[in-house]
Design a protein around this motif. Structure first.
Motif, PDB file in Angstrom:
ATOM      1  N   THR A 113       0.827  -1.200   0.000  1.00 39.12           N
ATOM      2  CA  THR A 113       0.000   0.000   0.000  1.00 39.12           C
ATOM      3  C   THR A 113       0.865   1.255   0.000  1.00 39.12           C
ATOM      4  O   THR A 113       2.046   1.234   0.376  1.00 39.12           O
ATOM      5  N   ALA A 114       0.256   2.355  -0.418  1.00 40.50           N
ATOM      6  CA  ALA A 114       0.973   3.630  -0.441  1.00 40.50           C
ATOM      7  C   ALA A 114       1.392   4.052   0.964  1.00 40.50           C
ATOM      8  O   ALA A 114       2.483   4.604   1.163  1.00 40.50           O
ATOM      9  N   GLY A 115       0.528   3.809   1.953  1.00 43.53           N
ATOM     10  CA  GLY A 115       0.847   4.184   3.329  1.00 43.53           C
ATOM     11  C   GLY A 115       2.051   3.455   3.874  1.00 43.53           C
ATOM     12  O   GLY A 115       2.930   4.045   4.514  1.00 43.53           O
ATOM     13  N   LEU A 116       2.124   2.150   3.616  1.00 41.72           N
ATOM     14  CA  LEU A 116       3.259   1.365   4.096  1.00 41.72           C
ATOM     15  C   LEU A 116       4.532   1.746   3.354  1.00 41.72           C
ATOM     16  O   LEU A 116       5.618   1.777   3.940  1.00 41.72           O
ATOM     17  N   GLU A 117       4.410   2.066   2.072  1.00 37.05           N
ATOM     18  CA  GLU A 117       5.576   2.503   1.291  1.00 37.05           C
ATOM     19  C   GLU A 117       6.206   3.741   1.900  1.00 37.05           C
ATOM     20  O   GLU A 117       7.418   3.823   2.102  1.00 37.05           O
ATOM     21  N   ARG A 118       5.386   4.741   2.199  1.00 35.90           N
ATOM     22  CA  ARG A 118       5.914   5.990   2.749  1.00 35.90           C
ATOM     23  C   ARG A 118       6.538   5.758   4.119  1.00 35.90           C
ATOM     24  O   ARG A 118       7.549   6.375   4.473  1.00 35.90           O
ATOM     25  N   LEU A 119       5.971   4.852   4.884  1.00 37.36           N
ATOM     26  CA  LEU A 119       6.483   4.556   6.222  1.00 37.36           C
ATOM     27  C   LEU A 119       7.882   3.947   6.137  1.00 37.36           C
ATOM     28  O   LEU A 119       8.795   4.339   6.869  1.00 37.36           O
ATOM     29  N   ILE A 120       8.077   2.986   5.227  1.00 35.61           N
ATOM     30  CA  ILE A 120       9.383   2.345   5.086  1.00 35.61           C
ATOM     31  C   ILE A 120      10.404   3.324   4.513  1.00 35.61           C
ATOM     32  O   ILE A 120      11.562   3.376   4.958  1.00 35.61           O
ATOM     33  N   LEU A 121       9.995   4.114   3.528  1.00 39.69           N
ATOM     34  CA  LEU A 121      10.910   5.110   2.958  1.00 39.69           C
ATOM     35  C   LEU A 121      11.373   6.105   4.010  1.00 39.69           C
ATOM     36  O   LEU A 121      12.482   6.629   3.931  1.00 39.69           O
ATOM     37  N   PHE A 122      10.520   6.358   4.980  1.00 39.86           N
ATOM     38  CA  PHE A 122      10.823   7.346   6.015  1.00 39.86           C
ATOM     39  C   PHE A 122      11.976   6.906   6.915  1.00 39.86           C
ATOM     40  O   PHE A 122      12.462   7.681   7.738  1.00 39.86           O
ATOM     41  N   LEU A 123      12.458   5.676   6.718  1.00 42.85           N
ATOM     42  CA  LEU A 123      13.586   5.167   7.504  1.00 42.85           C
ATOM     43  C   LEU A 123      14.931   5.698   7.018  1.00 42.85           C
ATOM     44  O   LEU A 123      15.952   5.463   7.675  1.00 42.85           O
ATOM     45  N   TYR A 124      14.966   6.400   5.894  1.00 46.50           N
ATOM     46  CA  TYR A 124      16.268   6.738   5.305  1.00 46.50           C
ATOM     47  C   TYR A 124      17.188   7.535   6.242  1.00 46.50           C
ATOM     48  O   TYR A 124      18.415   7.361   6.173  1.00 46.50           O
ATOM     49  N   PRO A 125      16.683   8.403   7.165  1.00 45.05           N
ATOM     50  CA  PRO A 125      17.638   9.067   8.070  1.00 45.05           C
ATOM     51  C   PRO A 125      18.402   8.077   8.956  1.00 45.05           C
ATOM     52  O   PRO A 125      19.559   8.331   9.306  1.00 45.05           O
ATOM     53  N   THR A 126      17.767   6.960   9.312  1.00 48.16           N
ATOM     54  CA  THR A 126      18.475   5.959  10.113  1.00 48.16           C
ATOM     55  C   THR A 126      19.577   5.303   9.293  1.00 48.16           C
ATOM     56  O   THR A 126      20.627   4.937   9.823  1.00 48.16           O
ATOM     57  N   MET A 127      19.358   5.152   7.997  1.00 48.17           N
ATOM     58  CA  MET A 127      20.382   4.581   7.126  1.00 48.17           C
ATOM     59  C   MET A 127      21.543   5.552   6.963  1.00 48.17           C
ATOM     60  O   MET A 127      22.709   5.143   6.914  1.00 48.17           O
ATOM     61  N   VAL A 128      21.236   6.851   6.876  1.00 48.91           N
ATOM     62  CA  VAL A 128      22.290   7.868   6.816  1.00 48.91           C
ATOM     63  C   VAL A 128      23.145   7.803   8.079  1.00 48.91           C
ATOM     64  O   VAL A 128      24.377   7.879   8.020  1.00 48.91           O
ATOM     65  N   LEU A 129      22.490   7.642   9.221  1.00 46.82           N
ATOM     66  CA  LEU A 129      23.208   7.507  10.487  1.00 46.82           C
ATOM     67  C   LEU A 129      24.153   6.315  10.447  1.00 46.82           C
ATOM     68  O   LEU A 129      25.323   6.413  10.839  1.00 46.82           O
ATOM     69  N   GLY A 130      23.668   5.173   9.955  1.00 48.99           N
ATOM     70  CA  GLY A 130      24.505   3.977   9.881  1.00 48.99           C
ATOM     71  C   GLY A 130      25.697   4.159   8.956  1.00 48.99           C
ATOM     72  O   GLY A 130      26.816   3.727   9.263  1.00 48.99           O
ATOM     73  N   MET A 131      25.485   4.809   7.814  1.00 51.56           N
ATOM     74  CA  MET A 131      26.583   5.036   6.874  1.00 51.56           C
ATOM     75  C   MET A 131      27.622   5.985   7.449  1.00 51.56           C
ATOM     76  O   MET A 131      28.833   5.791   7.260  1.00 51.56           O
ATOM     77  N   ASN A 132      27.154   7.027   8.130  1.00 53.57           N
ATOM     78  CA  ASN A 132      28.103   7.956   8.746  1.00 53.57           C
ATOM     79  C   ASN A 132      28.936   7.259   9.807  1.00 53.57           C
ATOM     80  O   ASN A 132      30.124   7.555   9.982  1.00 53.57           O
ATOM     81  N   THR A 133      28.321   6.330  10.534  1.00 54.15           N
ATOM     82  CA  THR A 133      29.054   5.571  11.548  1.00 54.15           C
ATOM     83  C   THR A 133      30.054   4.626  10.908  1.00 54.15           C
ATOM     84  O   THR A 133      31.207   4.500  11.352  1.00 54.15           O
ATOM     85  N   LEU A 134      29.636   3.963   9.815  1.00 53.33           N
ATOM     86  CA  LEU A 134      30.482   2.958   9.171  1.00 53.33           C
ATOM     87  C   LEU A 134      31.652   3.586   8.417  1.00 53.33           C
ATOM     88  O   LEU A 134      32.794   3.136   8.537  1.00 53.33           O
ATOM     89  N   PHE A 135      31.377   4.639   7.654  1.00 53.53           N
ATOM     90  CA  PHE A 135      32.397   5.196   6.762  1.00 53.53           C
ATOM     91  C   PHE A 135      33.153   6.381   7.357  1.00 53.53           C
ATOM     92  O   PHE A 135      34.304   6.626   6.998  1.00 53.53           O
ATOM     93  N   PHE A 136      32.504   7.135   8.246  1.00 48.73           N
ATOM     94  CA  PHE A 136      33.140   8.327   8.806  1.00 48.73           C
ATOM     95  C   PHE A 136      33.416   8.192  10.304  1.00 48.73           C
ATOM     96  O   PHE A 136      33.806   9.165  10.947  1.00 48.73           O
ATOM     97  N   LYS A 137      33.191   6.985  10.832  1.00 51.68           N
ATOM     98  CA  LYS A 137      33.527   6.661  12.217  1.00 51.68           C
ATOM     99  C   LYS A 137      32.856   7.582  13.231  1.00 51.68           C
ATOM    100  O   LYS A 137      33.417   7.884  14.291  1.00 51.68           O
ATOM    101  N   LYS A 138      31.652   8.055  12.897  1.00 51.12           N
ATOM    102  CA  LYS A 138      30.919   8.884  13.844  1.00 51.12           C
ATOM    103  C   LYS A 138      30.264   7.986  14.893  1.00 51.12           C
ATOM    104  O   LYS A 138      29.580   7.029  14.549  1.00 51.12           O
ATOM    105  N   PRO A 139      30.469   8.279  16.169  1.00 51.40           N
ATOM    106  CA  PRO A 139      29.925   7.403  17.211  1.00 51.40           C
ATOM    107  C   PRO A 139      28.400   7.456  17.266  1.00 51.40           C
ATOM    108  O   PRO A 139      27.788   8.487  16.974  1.00 51.40           O
ATOM    109  N   VAL A 140      27.799   6.348  17.639  1.00 49.38           N
ATOM    110  CA  VAL A 140      26.348   6.267  17.812  1.00 49.38           C
ATOM    111  C   VAL A 140      26.022   6.460  19.281  1.00 49.38           C
ATOM    112  O   VAL A 140      26.548   5.744  20.145  1.00 49.38           O
TER     113      VAL A 140
END
Length: 310
Positions: A113-140
């Motif tokens: 559904t469109a509602g569930l799609e938008r909800l899952i897409l809304f996770l992208y800031p958490t993925m940015v956080l993970g990438m910054n931690t993995l590649f730029f060694k930013k602490p969580v």
């Protein structure tokens, strides 16, 4: 603690209110994209052709704005010359953020559904956080770990909602496709920072969108030989609306709002997105949602806001 005059915002309260309204309108426009895609699918168009039509209608706007932005920078002696390596990186990032991400998104919408799609897409800031931690060694931090638990726990709750299990749908496949769409967009965001600072968000966004459009059009040419003009007129109307009101206008609304009120405030107002999509899906598509999805949506919004504001 008092704020130094030098650190105070240079924008008036009126301009900041207008910027907040721009974010609200942009969030609603972005939310409508999933609904427009679902409506277009009713006329028998495939995901690649629909995405190609979206890009074909969007492309003239981005080319025109890119030329205008370049001419303005030349007049103001602020034009930055890009090396071949810069062009290559920007094109790769554009393909990730607006070609691959959009393709996976459109494919996933065929299953959920469109509602569930938008909800899952809304996770992208958490993925940015993970990438910054993995590649730029930013602490969580502990706060960020709590936010991660809230967001992904919220998606799990939403996936448990029986209202998502429509006839003939493949919710797990759709959810995976949308998740990796958000992941591709997160790659674009993480890699974009240095170029946005150097050449400005307006010019950078236009170049990235032009690259993505070229990739989509080339793919359609290889697979379908650009056979785009045999669909019902409703498909072209929906594609044009999607191009203007769910692609071009909200992209630049968000960029301008971030410049005036900052990314944190944009994140707060933009969190209306998943809720808006659920409401639009309910009224325009007849989609249903249950208690589990509602609870999951609330958890995801809380978690994403914690990360975005940090």
């Amino acid at each position: 603690m008092s704020v130094s005059p030098a650190l105070q915002t240079p924008f008036s309260q009126r301009r900041r209110i207008i910027a907040a309204l721009l974010v609200l309108v942009a969030a609603l426009c972005f939310s409508a994209k999933a609904v427009l895609v679902k409506l277009a699918y009713r006329y028998g168009i495939d995901s690649i052709s629909l995405l190609t039509l979206r890009m074909v209608f969007s492309l003239p706007f981005f080319i025109g704005i890119a030329i205008w932005a370049k001419n303005r920078a030349l007049k103001e002696y602020r034009h930055i010359i890009l090396s071949n390596q810069d062009w290559a990186y920007i094109f790769i990032l554009g393909l990730s953020g607006y070609y691959l991400a959009s393709m996976l998104d459109f494919m996933g919408l065929a299953y959920i559904t469109a509602g569930l799609e938008r909800l899952i897409l809304f996770l992208y800031p958490t993925m940015v956080l993970g990438m910054n931690t993995l590649f730029f060694k930013k602490p969580v931090t502990r706060s960020q770990l709590i936010a991660l638990a809230l967001t992904y726990g919220g998606v799990i709750l939403a996936l448990m909602d029986r209202s998502q299990l429509g006839a003939g749908s493949n919710v797990p496949l759709g959810a995976v496709l949308i998740f990796f769409s958000g992941f591709a967009y997160a790659i674009y965001l993480v890699g974009s920072g240095q170029y946005i600072v150097r050449i400005g968000s307006l010019r950078y966004t236009c170049i990235a969108m032009i690259a993505a459009s070229a990739g989509v059009i080339l793919q359609h040419a290889i697979i379908y030989q650009l056979a785009l003009f045999h669909y019902p007129v409703q498909v072209y109307v929906l594609s044009l609306i999607m191009a203007i009101f769910s692609t071009v206008l909200p992209t630049f609304m968000m960029s301008e709002a971030i410049r005036i009120i900052g990314a944190g405030n944009v994140a707060i107002i933009g969190s209306v997105g998943p809720v808006a999509t659920i409401v639009l899906g309910y009224f325009l598509l007849g989609e249903t949602f249950g208690l589990w999805q509602l609870m999951g949506t609330i958890l995801v919004i809380i978690g994403v806001l914690r990360i975005s504001l940090k």
